[in-house]
Scaffold this motif. Structure first.
Motif, PDB file in Angstrom:
ATOM      1  N   GLU A   3      58.825  -8.827  37.933  1.00 46.60           N
ATOM      2  CA  GLU A   3      57.520  -9.397  37.603  1.00 46.60           C
ATOM      3  C   GLU A   3      57.526  -9.873  36.159  1.00 46.60           C
ATOM      4  O   GLU A   3      58.314  -9.419  35.354  1.00 46.60           O
ATOM      5  CB  GLU A   3      56.419  -8.336  37.758  1.00 46.60           C
ATOM      6  N   ASP A   4      56.601 -10.777  35.844  1.00 49.40           N
ATOM      7  CA  ASP A   4      56.496 -11.199  34.456  1.00 49.40           C
ATOM      8  C   ASP A   4      55.273 -10.590  33.776  1.00 49.40           C
ATOM      9  O   ASP A   4      55.025 -10.841  32.615  1.00 49.40           O
ATOM     10  CB  ASP A   4      56.487 -12.722  34.346  1.00 49.40           C
ATOM     11  N   ARG A   5      54.497  -9.769  34.491  1.00 46.88           N
ATOM     12  CA  ARG A   5      53.347  -9.048  33.939  1.00 46.88           C
ATOM     13  C   ARG A   5      53.365  -7.634  34.513  1.00 46.88           C
ATOM     14  O   ARG A   5      53.790  -7.417  35.634  1.00 46.88           O
ATOM     15  CB  ARG A   5      52.018  -9.718  34.314  1.00 46.88           C
ATOM     16  N   ILE A   6      52.870  -6.679  33.713  1.00 46.16           N
ATOM     17  CA  ILE A   6      52.849  -5.277  34.144  1.00 46.16           C
ATOM     18  C   ILE A   6      51.703  -4.568  33.431  1.00 46.16           C
ATOM     19  O   ILE A   6      51.289  -4.986  32.346  1.00 46.16           O
ATOM     20  CB  ILE A   6      54.218  -4.616  33.819  1.00 46.16           C
ATOM     21  N   ARG A   7      51.182  -3.501  34.021  1.00 48.75           N
ATOM     22  CA  ARG A   7      50.114  -2.717  33.385  1.00 48.75           C
ATOM     23  C   ARG A   7      50.619  -2.138  32.062  1.00 48.75           C
ATOM     24  O   ARG A   7      51.778  -1.743  31.957  1.00 48.75           O
ATOM     25  CB  ARG A   7      49.716  -1.553  34.289  1.00 48.75           C
ATOM     26  N   ILE A   8      49.725  -2.069  31.067  1.00 44.40           N
ATOM     27  CA  ILE A   8      50.105  -1.521  29.759  1.00 44.40           C
ATOM     28  C   ILE A   8      50.631  -0.093  29.902  1.00 44.40           C
ATOM     29  O   ILE A   8      51.681   0.238  29.359  1.00 44.40           O
ATOM     30  CB  ILE A   8      48.916  -1.511  28.767  1.00 44.40           C
ATOM     31  N   ASP A   9      49.914   0.760  30.621  1.00 43.42           N
ATOM     32  CA  ASP A   9      50.338   2.159  30.731  1.00 43.42           C
ATOM     33  C   ASP A   9      51.707   2.278  31.393  1.00 43.42           C
ATOM     34  O   ASP A   9      52.559   3.053  30.954  1.00 43.42           O
ATOM     35  CB  ASP A   9      49.285   3.007  31.431  1.00 43.42           C
ATOM     36  N   LYS A  10      51.958   1.476  32.407  1.00 46.27           N
ATOM     37  CA  LYS A  10      53.240   1.529  33.100  1.00 46.27           C
ATOM     38  C   LYS A  10      54.362   1.037  32.179  1.00 46.27           C
ATOM     39  O   LYS A  10      55.442   1.624  32.132  1.00 46.27           O
ATOM     40  CB  LYS A  10      53.183   0.699  34.370  1.00 46.27           C
ATOM     41  N   VAL A  28      45.858   4.556  25.710  1.00 38.61           N
ATOM     42  CA  VAL A  28      45.210   3.245  25.801  1.00 38.61           C
ATOM     43  C   VAL A  28      43.706   3.411  25.962  1.00 38.61           C
ATOM     44  O   VAL A  28      42.922   2.805  25.216  1.00 38.61           O
ATOM     45  CB  VAL A  28      45.785   2.420  26.971  1.00 38.61           C
ATOM     46  N   SER A  29      43.276   4.234  26.909  1.00 36.93           N
ATOM     47  CA  SER A  29      41.842   4.374  27.155  1.00 36.93           C
ATOM     48  C   SER A  29      41.135   5.074  26.001  1.00 36.93           C
ATOM     49  O   SER A  29      39.931   4.906  25.822  1.00 36.93           O
ATOM     50  CB  SER A  29      41.561   5.086  28.482  1.00 36.93           C
ATOM     51  N   GLY A  30      41.880   5.802  25.167  1.00 39.89           N
ATOM     52  CA  GLY A  30      41.296   6.437  23.995  1.00 39.89           C
ATOM     53  C   GLY A  30      41.114   5.475  22.829  1.00 39.89           C
ATOM     54  O   GLY A  30      40.662   5.867  21.763  1.00 39.89           O
ATOM     55  N   GLY A  31      41.484   4.216  23.032  1.00 41.44           N
ATOM     56  CA  GLY A  31      41.301   3.210  21.993  1.00 41.44           C
ATOM     57  C   GLY A  31      42.373   3.233  20.911  1.00 41.44           C
ATOM     58  O   GLY A  31      42.164   2.732  19.818  1.00 41.44           O
ATOM     59  N   HIS A  32      43.542   3.792  21.230  1.00 46.84           N
ATOM     60  CA  HIS A  32      44.604   3.930  20.230  1.00 46.84           C
ATOM     61  C   HIS A  32      45.655   2.842  20.305  1.00 46.84           C
ATOM     62  O   HIS A  32      46.727   2.978  19.711  1.00 46.84           O
ATOM     63  CB  HIS A  32      45.284   5.295  20.367  1.00 46.84           C
ATOM     64  N   LEU A  33      45.388   1.759  21.040  1.00 45.81           N
ATOM     65  CA  LEU A  33      46.371   0.704  21.195  1.00 45.81           C
ATOM     66  C   LEU A  33      45.742  -0.649  20.937  1.00 45.81           C
ATOM     67  O   LEU A  33      44.596  -0.897  21.335  1.00 45.81           O
ATOM     68  CB  LEU A  33      46.956   0.743  22.616  1.00 45.81           C
ATOM     69  N   ARG A  34      46.494  -1.514  20.261  1.00 49.83           N
ATOM     70  CA  ARG A  34      46.056  -2.899  20.051  1.00 49.83           C
ATOM     71  C   ARG A  34      47.035  -3.811  20.776  1.00 49.83           C
ATOM     72  O   ARG A  34      48.251  -3.620  20.691  1.00 49.83           O
ATOM     73  CB  ARG A  34      46.034  -3.259  18.572  1.00 49.83           C
ATOM     74  N   GLY A  37      46.794  -7.553  18.352  1.00 48.90           N
ATOM     75  CA  GLY A  37      45.826  -7.344  17.288  1.00 48.90           C
ATOM     76  C   GLY A  37      44.423  -6.993  17.745  1.00 48.90           C
ATOM     77  O   GLY A  37      43.557  -6.722  16.926  1.00 48.90           O
ATOM     78  N   VAL A  38      44.183  -6.971  19.055  1.00 50.65           N
ATOM     79  CA  VAL A  38      42.847  -6.692  19.592  1.00 50.65           C
ATOM     80  C   VAL A  38      42.834  -5.296  20.217  1.00 50.65           C
ATOM     81  O   VAL A  38      43.690  -4.994  21.058  1.00 50.65           O
ATOM     82  CB  VAL A  38      42.459  -7.750  20.657  1.00 50.65           C
ATOM     83  N   PRO A  39      41.872  -4.435  19.836  1.00 53.50           N
ATOM     84  CA  PRO A  39      41.804  -3.100  20.443  1.00 53.50           C
ATOM     85  C   PRO A  39      41.686  -3.204  21.963  1.00 53.50           C
ATOM     86  O   PRO A  39      40.941  -4.027  22.483  1.00 53.50           O
ATOM     87  CB  PRO A  39      40.539  -2.494  19.838  1.00 53.50           C
ATOM     88  N   MET A  40      42.455  -2.357  22.654  1.00 53.77           N
ATOM     89  CA  MET A  40      42.490  -2.390  24.111  1.00 53.77           C
ATOM     90  C   MET A  40      42.122  -1.015  24.633  1.00 53.77           C
ATOM     91  O   MET A  40      42.623  -0.016  24.127  1.00 53.77           O
ATOM     92  CB  MET A  40      43.904  -2.789  24.564  1.00 53.77           C
ATOM     93  N   GLY A  41      41.268  -0.958  25.635  1.00 52.37           N
ATOM     94  CA  GLY A  41      40.866   0.319  26.196  1.00 52.37           C
ATOM     95  C   GLY A  41      41.095   0.440  27.692  1.00 52.37           C
ATOM     96  O   GLY A  41      40.689   1.402  28.306  1.00 52.37           O
ATOM     97  N   LYS A  42      41.774  -0.546  28.277  1.00 51.07           N
ATOM     98  CA  LYS A  42      41.997  -0.541  29.727  1.00 51.07           C
ATOM     99  C   LYS A  42      43.480  -0.398  30.044  1.00 51.07           C
ATOM    100  O   LYS A  42      44.252  -1.336  29.841  1.00 51.07           O
ATOM    101  CB  LYS A  42      41.455  -1.834  30.337  1.00 51.07           C
ATOM    102  N   PRO A  43      43.892   0.771  30.553  1.00 48.32           N
ATOM    103  CA  PRO A  43      45.308   0.985  30.869  1.00 48.32           C
ATOM    104  C   PRO A  43      45.836   0.019  31.929  1.00 48.32           C
ATOM    105  O   PRO A  43      47.026  -0.224  32.005  1.00 48.32           O
ATOM    106  CB  PRO A  43      45.364   2.415  31.385  1.00 48.32           C
ATOM    107  N   VAL A  52      52.393  -8.397  21.706  1.00 46.57           N
ATOM    108  CA  VAL A  52      52.702  -7.431  20.649  1.00 46.57           C
ATOM    109  C   VAL A  52      51.753  -6.243  20.790  1.00 46.57           C
ATOM    110  O   VAL A  52      50.541  -6.414  20.859  1.00 46.57           O
ATOM    111  CB  VAL A  52      52.558  -8.069  19.245  1.00 46.57           C
ATOM    112  N   LEU A  53      52.323  -5.045  20.847  1.00 47.63           N
ATOM    113  CA  LEU A  53      51.556  -3.807  20.968  1.00 47.63           C
ATOM    114  C   LEU A  53      51.658  -3.019  19.664  1.00 47.63           C
ATOM    115  O   LEU A  53      52.737  -2.906  19.085  1.00 47.63           O
ATOM    116  CB  LEU A  53      52.085  -2.950  22.109  1.00 47.63           C
ATOM    117  N   THR A  54      50.529  -2.470  19.227  1.00 47.72           N
ATOM    118  CA  THR A  54      50.480  -1.614  18.047  1.00 47.72           C
ATOM    119  C   THR A  54      49.829  -0.304  18.477  1.00 47.72           C
ATOM    120  O   THR A  54      48.728  -0.323  19.035  1.00 47.72           O
ATOM    121  CB  THR A  54      49.644  -2.274  16.928  1.00 47.72           C
TER     122      THR A  54
END
Length: 94
Positions: A3-10, A28-34, A37-43, A52-54
Motif C-alpha cells: 500500500e502507499d498509505r497506512i494508519r499512523i499507529d500501525k 497519537v490520540s493523546g496529542g503527542h504527535l505532529r 507540523g500539524v497536531p494529530m489526534g486520530k490514530p 514527516v512525523l514529530t
C-alpha cells in the motif's frame, strides 16, 4: 509495497518506535504527535511516503520522514528502511 498509505499507529508500530500498536495509538490520540507540523489526534489517520512525523520517544523528540509503508513488523534493519531520521545524533560524539 502493498500500500502507499497506512494508519499512523500501525506505521509507528511497524517502524518499531513503539512496542505495541496500542501504545502507538495512545501516543497519537493523546496529542503527542505532529503530522507535517500539524497536531494529530486520530490514530486511524493515513500517512504515506513523504510525510514527516514529530513525536516524543523517551527523553528525546523524534523527527522522521516516512520512506515506505511496509507490510509487516519485521526486524530492526527492515523497520529502519521505512524512515529517514531527520534529527540523527551527530557521529563521533564529544
Amino acid at each position: 509495497m502493498a500500500e502507499d498509505r497506512i494508519r499512523i499507529d500501525k506505521w509507528l508500530w511497524q517502524a518499531r518506535f513503539f512496542k505495541t500498536r496500542g501504545l502507538a495509538a495512545e501516543a497519537v490520540s493523546g496529542g503527542h504527535l505532529r503530522l507535517n507540523g500539524v497536531p494529530m489526534g486520530k490514530p486511524g489517520h493515513a500517512v504515506g511516503p513523504g510525510d514527516v512525523l514529530t513525536f516524543p520517544q523517551g527523553d528525546r523528540i523524534r523527527v522522521v520522514r516516512i520512506l515506505g509503508c511496509g507490510s509487516r513488523r519485521g526486524p530492526a534493519p527492515e523497520a529502519r528502511a521505512l524512515y529517514d531520521d531527520l534529527h540523527a545524533p551527530p557521529e563521533g560524539g564529544g
